[in-house]
Design a protein around this motif. Structure first.
Motif, mmCIF file in Angstrom:
data_model
loop_
_atom_site.group_PDB
_atom_site.id
_atom_site.type_symbol
_atom_site.label_atom_id
_atom_site.label_comp_id
_atom_site.label_asym_id
_atom_site.label_seq_id
_atom_site.Cartn_x
_atom_site.Cartn_y
_atom_site.Cartn_z
ATOM 1 N N GLY A 72 0.809 -1.207 0.000
ATOM 2 C CA GLY A 72 0.000 0.000 0.000
ATOM 3 C C GLY A 72 0.836 1.247 0.000
ATOM 4 O O GLY A 72 2.051 1.209 -0.213
ATOM 5 N N ILE A 80 -2.133 3.101 3.943
ATOM 6 C CA ILE A 80 -3.364 2.715 3.241
ATOM 7 C C ILE A 80 -3.075 1.464 2.427
ATOM 8 O O ILE A 80 -2.278 1.490 1.478
ATOM 9 C CB ILE A 80 -3.840 3.848 2.309
ATOM 10 C CG1 ILE A 80 -4.050 5.138 3.105
ATOM 11 C CG2 ILE A 80 -5.137 3.435 1.607
ATOM 12 C CD1 ILE A 80 -4.271 6.354 2.228
ATOM 13 N N LYS A 81 -3.694 0.369 2.811
ATOM 14 C CA LYS A 81 -3.469 -0.887 2.110
ATOM 15 C C LYS A 81 -4.156 -0.867 0.745
ATOM 16 O O LYS A 81 -5.314 -0.489 0.636
ATOM 17 C CB LYS A 81 -4.004 -2.059 2.938
ATOM 18 C CG LYS A 81 -3.862 -3.411 2.252
ATOM 19 C CD LYS A 81 -4.474 -4.530 3.085
ATOM 20 C CE LYS A 81 -4.462 -5.853 2.328
ATOM 21 N NZ LYS A 81 -5.093 -6.933 3.115
ATOM 22 N N TRP A 82 -3.410 -1.278 -0.282
ATOM 23 C CA TRP A 82 -3.953 -1.354 -1.634
ATOM 24 C C TRP A 82 -4.386 -2.778 -1.995
ATOM 25 O O TRP A 82 -5.443 -3.008 -2.514
ATOM 26 C CB TRP A 82 -2.901 -0.877 -2.647
ATOM 27 C CG TRP A 82 -2.734 0.605 -2.697
ATOM 28 C CD1 TRP A 82 -3.430 1.536 -1.976
ATOM 29 C CD2 TRP A 82 -1.816 1.340 -3.515
ATOM 30 N NE1 TRP A 82 -3.010 2.797 -2.297
ATOM 31 C CE2 TRP A 82 -2.018 2.714 -3.242
ATOM 32 C CE3 TRP A 82 -0.852 0.977 -4.444
ATOM 33 C CZ2 TRP A 82 -1.282 3.717 -3.872
ATOM 34 C CZ3 TRP A 82 -0.120 1.972 -5.074
ATOM 35 C CH2 TRP A 82 -0.324 3.319 -4.792
ATOM 36 N N GLY A 186 -15.257 0.458 -5.683
ATOM 37 C CA GLY A 186 -14.877 0.224 -4.300
ATOM 38 C C GLY A 186 -14.072 -1.028 -4.089
ATOM 39 O O GLY A 186 -13.407 -1.182 -3.053
ATOM 40 N N THR A 187 -14.096 -1.956 -5.049
ATOM 41 C CA THR A 187 -13.334 -3.191 -4.920
ATOM 42 C C THR A 187 -12.529 -3.450 -6.186
ATOM 43 O O THR A 187 -12.893 -2.982 -7.283
ATOM 44 C CB THR A 187 -14.249 -4.401 -4.661
ATOM 45 O OG1 THR A 187 -15.040 -4.650 -5.836
ATOM 46 C CG2 THR A 187 -15.158 -4.169 -3.455
ATOM 47 N N SER A 211 -4.729 5.975 -3.790
ATOM 48 C CA SER A 211 -5.335 6.418 -2.534
ATOM 49 C C SER A 211 -6.074 7.720 -2.791
ATOM 50 O O SER A 211 -5.510 8.667 -3.350
ATOM 51 C CB SER A 211 -4.265 6.636 -1.467
ATOM 52 O OG SER A 211 -3.516 5.457 -1.258
ATOM 53 N N ASN A 213 -8.587 10.457 -0.669
ATOM 54 C CA ASN A 213 -9.190 10.874 0.598
ATOM 55 C C ASN A 213 -8.941 9.861 1.723
ATOM 56 O O ASN A 213 -9.838 9.560 2.525
ATOM 57 C CB ASN A 213 -10.691 11.100 0.425
ATOM 58 C CG ASN A 213 -10.992 12.220 -0.552
ATOM 59 O OD1 ASN A 213 -10.272 13.222 -0.594
ATOM 60 N ND2 ASN A 213 -12.043 12.046 -1.351
ATOM 61 N N GLY A 214 -7.722 9.343 1.751
ATOM 62 C CA GLY A 214 -7.354 8.441 2.832
ATOM 63 C C GLY A 214 -7.847 7.025 2.674
ATOM 64 O O GLY A 214 -7.718 6.217 3.607
ATOM 65 N N LYS A 215 -8.433 6.674 1.517
ATOM 66 C CA LYS A 215 -8.948 5.321 1.292
ATOM 67 C C LYS A 215 -8.432 4.787 -0.038
ATOM 68 O O LYS A 215 -8.093 5.549 -0.938
ATOM 69 C CB LYS A 215 -10.476 5.319 1.293
ATOM 70 C CG LYS A 215 -11.098 5.685 2.630
ATOM 71 C CD LYS A 215 -12.615 5.605 2.551
ATOM 72 C CE LYS A 215 -13.258 5.950 3.891
ATOM 73 N NZ LYS A 215 -14.737 5.868 3.823
ATOM 74 N N VAL A 216 -8.395 3.464 -0.159
ATOM 75 C CA VAL A 216 -7.972 2.850 -1.405
ATOM 76 C C VAL A 216 -9.057 3.033 -2.457
ATOM 77 O O VAL A 216 -10.256 2.994 -2.158
ATOM 78 C CB VAL A 216 -7.665 1.348 -1.200
ATOM 79 C CG1 VAL A 216 -8.893 0.577 -0.748
ATOM 80 C CG2 VAL A 216 -7.100 0.738 -2.483
ATOM 81 N N SER A 217 -8.640 3.278 -3.687
ATOM 82 C CA SER A 217 -9.569 3.470 -4.791
ATOM 83 C C SER A 217 -9.096 2.670 -5.992
ATOM 84 O O SER A 217 -7.901 2.645 -6.302
ATOM 85 C CB SER A 217 -9.655 4.958 -5.158
ATOM 86 O OG SER A 217 -10.461 5.149 -6.297
#
Length: 704
Positions: A72, A80-82, A186-187, A211, A213-217
């Motif tokens: 990540g 943040i894990k990818w 999302g996935t 990443s 907004n702090g989330k994986v995309s």
């Protein structure tokens, strides 16, 4: 405990004196009231481009973990894990940039043949597998290149290549890094399904992870434009091919990875591995979350496996790879990489403390390695990963856990070298100044342990004038004849006569001998080793090439003489004159590299010219008379008598018309602990505390 020395002169310590010093001059070692302020982790540079400071680079990093690991983005705000990689499964990471897309083909055999033909060229080929409407296809890319222009030039070059033209459907074109977003998900599975629809529509696309907004995309990216106008034109052309899919210009997220299936490594079978083509800014870091007890193999680093975590980023325009792990686990590999695991326990402990002290200093200060504390070569400390660990080494590290050497409450940079050659260096012999009071020249007679149990070599003169060396296990010594000459022959066919008394796989033999062939024995010497060695012969041309760029002195057209015009306290060369003129180098220890990579600066120079051997008598009609035999004509300039050199005493100019030998002792800069000397002292019963106090001045042994 503090080690005191009344002055900086060489201390000629024999073993009784060393024992007495430890027994009476110092207080016992103990855990102090204060603890060492050591960093708990070490960052080791495995690949890094720092230009002239340090350069060990790779275009691709292939990792195979022993257990599943998370990959990540690491930021100042957190991790943040990818995605995760599977145990035992390889995956590769490469840097994106301008490339050339040659095209795609379903003919794997033709693709494999083309890749083989382009392998030795400047255009590095990568092959990715995709599935379009149920058919396996292989996409060919060259690059990346440093600029769009370089990619355009490569495209023109590949378009003209006959081998490329021979593969149907290929039309090389330069492509860039600008793309269109065909949807975010999302996935990873959802993004993969959407990508397949794009591919089935005949459009090129990739799944990209980043990443936001702090989330994986996860997103689907289409197109590879190299400028904004080309991207706009692409958007218009794709409107009818992808109905129902809203295309937008990508948001330019710097840290991302295009996920591909790469077949480059196994084009015979088309087997693929996950490949991540990275887009990274200077501050972006990809983090591979490893484990303390399971390694991650790095294929491009000699297939070595490493404990701990890995970090991938960009520095100097190229990928860097850093291994971050706890100090003690780092030392498991360092000690095992620096010295043999079979060495005595006390010498392993001494090495562990010295290495820990050195590493502690690097972790507490800003270093020249920028994104790393140290590198994995002897420029810092040798570090070869899990493969260098062993039970004995790990036990020595554990037994000294947290122990470092300090001066004035601060960790010391406890330098060490392989072999001091009988006496350690004074700082003035290595640097331009005296440096700290940590080091001074002390006796290190136990360095001779390196020469124990080695083979002897016969220094011989063949009938054709060739002078060289034959190892004793291939020799039949015939003794001295009536003329006073000692003769030998060999016991096996095609026995090699080597230029130096050691086996050098990269150096050709001078000649070969067969049983019955006789040669004159000049002397019998020890095998060249880290304690005592011979290098050469080097011609004037070879030495001038080596000196070029390492001295500011104007070099002569031909080297006629070499003089060691000044030596330091230990006898190491600190000033050199060629043809009577001083040779300037940045610091004295640089003479090692300047003179064709000599093991140390504790050396003498010997002429490679012919010389005369005088025996006691020779048979003649008139009886016995003095005999002389001239050895080594100019066409066979390999003559050398070690007795001509006495290291540390001879400073006269050595003249030669054919070349020069260097005869010396020691291996490395010679500062601080001598690894072979520590081994010899441990063999004699000294403790690791005794060993450390012998080699370092004014220090305390501190336990964290």
């Amino acid at each position: 405990m503090t080690k005191q020395r009344s002055n900086g002169k060489s201390a000629k310590w024999g073993k009784p004196l060393l024992a007495a010093a430890v027994a009476f001059s110092f207080l016992p070692l103990h855990t102090p009231a204060h603890a060492a302020e050591a960093d708990n982790t070490v960052r080791v540079g495995l690949f890094l481009n720092l230009g002239s400071t340090y350069k060990q680079t790779t275009d691709k990093i292939t990792l195979t973990p022993e257990q599943a690991v998370a990959v990540g983005q690491k930021t100042d705000a957190g991790y943040i894990k990818w995605f995760s990689t599977s145990p035992g499964a390889a995956s590769s990471f490469a840097l994106g940039g301008p490339r050339v897309k040659l095209g795609e083909s379903g003919d794997l055999k033709a693709v494999s043949a083309l890749a083989s033909k382009l392998k030795s060229g400047s255009d590095k080929l990568s092959v990715y597998k995709i599935v379009r409407n149920g058919q396996d296809l292989y996409q060919l890319y060259a690059g990346p290149y440093a600029s769009d222009k370089a990619a355009s030039d490569a495209a023109a070059r590949l378009n003209a290549n006959a081998s490329v033209k021979a593969v149907s459907g290929l039309a090389p074109a330069a492509v860039g890094t600008l793309s269109l977003n065909a949807g975010s998900y999302g996935t990873q599975a959802a993004a993969a399904g959407a990508l397949q629809k794009v591919l089935d529509a005949g459009v090129d696309g990739v799944l990209r992870v980043s990443s936001v907004n702090g989330k994986v995309s996860y997103s689907v990216q289409v197109g590879e434009a190299n400028n904004a106008s080309a991207l706009d034109a692409l958007k218009v052309s794709l409107a009818g091919k992808l109905p129902g899919i809203a295309l937008s210009v990508s948001d330019g997220v710097s840290a991302s990875a295009a996920v591909r299936s790469e077949a480059t490594a196994d084009l015979n079978n088309g087997t693929t591995v996950p490949s991540y083509v990275l887009s990274l800014g200077q501050q972006d870091r990809i983090w591979i979350d490893g484990a303390a007890d399971k390694g991650i193999r790095v294929e491009e680093r000699s297939k070595r496996s490493y404990r701990g975590d890995l970090e991938i980023g960009v520095y100097g325009g190229q990928l860097y790879l850093v291994n971050e792990l706890p100090m003690e686990q780092y030392l498991y590999s360092v000690v095992g990489s620096e010295v043999p695991a079979s060495w005595p326990e006390e010498s392993l402990k001494a090495q562990a403390v010295a290495a820990r002290s050195y590493a502690t200093v690097q972790t507490q200060t800003a270093t020249k390695f920028k994104v790393a504390d140290v590198v994995d070569s002897t420029l810092s400390q040798a570090y070869n990963g899990v493969g260098s660990e062993s039970k004995s080494v790990n036990a020595a590290v554990d037994a000294t856990s947290g122990e470092i050497l300090e001066q004035g409450g601060k960790a010391v940079e406890a330098l060490f070298s392989s072999n001091a050659g009988g006496v350690t260096s004074d700082p003035t012999e290595v640097w331009n100044s005296g440096g700290s009071n940590l080091f001074s020249s002390v006796a290190s007679q136990s360095d001779s342990a390196a020469a124990a149990n080695l083979k002897k070599w016969y220094h011989v003169a063949l009938a054709n004038g060739t002078i060289g060396y034959v190892r004793e296990d291939n020799v039949k010594d015939k003794g001295t004849d009536a003329t006073g000459f000692r003769k030998m022959t060999v016991t096996a066919q095609s026995t090699k006569v080597r230029p130096l008394p050691l086996i050098q796989s990269s150096v050709s033999e001078l000649s070969k001998m067969n049983p019955g062939d006789e040669a004159l024995v000049l002397e019998v010497v020890s095998e060249s080793n880290t304690y005592e060695w011979i290098r050469g012969p080097y011609t004037s041309s070879q030495l001038l090439t080596s000196l070029k760029g390492r001295t500011t002195t104007k070099l002569p057209a031909t080297i006629q003489s070499i003089q060691i015009s000044q030596r330091g306290p230990s006898g190491r060369a600190t000033e050199l004159k060629i043809n009577g003129f001083k040779i300037d180098v940045k610091y004295p220890d640089m003479f090692r590299s300047a003179l064709s990579g000599l093991p140390s600066t504790l050396f003498d120079v010997v002429s490679a010219d012919a010389y005369t051997v005088i025996t006691n008598a020779t048979a003649s009609k008139g009886g016995l008379s003095a005999a002389r035999l001239t050895i080594g004509a100019s066409s066979h300039a390999n003559a050398l008598s070690r007795s001509l050199a006495s290291v540390g005493t001879n400073t006269s100019a050595v003249s030669s018309g054919t070349g020069f030998f260097f005869v010396g002792r020691g291996n490395g800069h010679g500062l601080g602990l001598s690894q072979w000397g520590a081994k010899g002292l441990a063999d004699e019963g000294e403790t690791y505390e005794d060993i450390l106090l012998h080699y370092y001045n004014n220090v305390e042994l501190i336990k964290d």
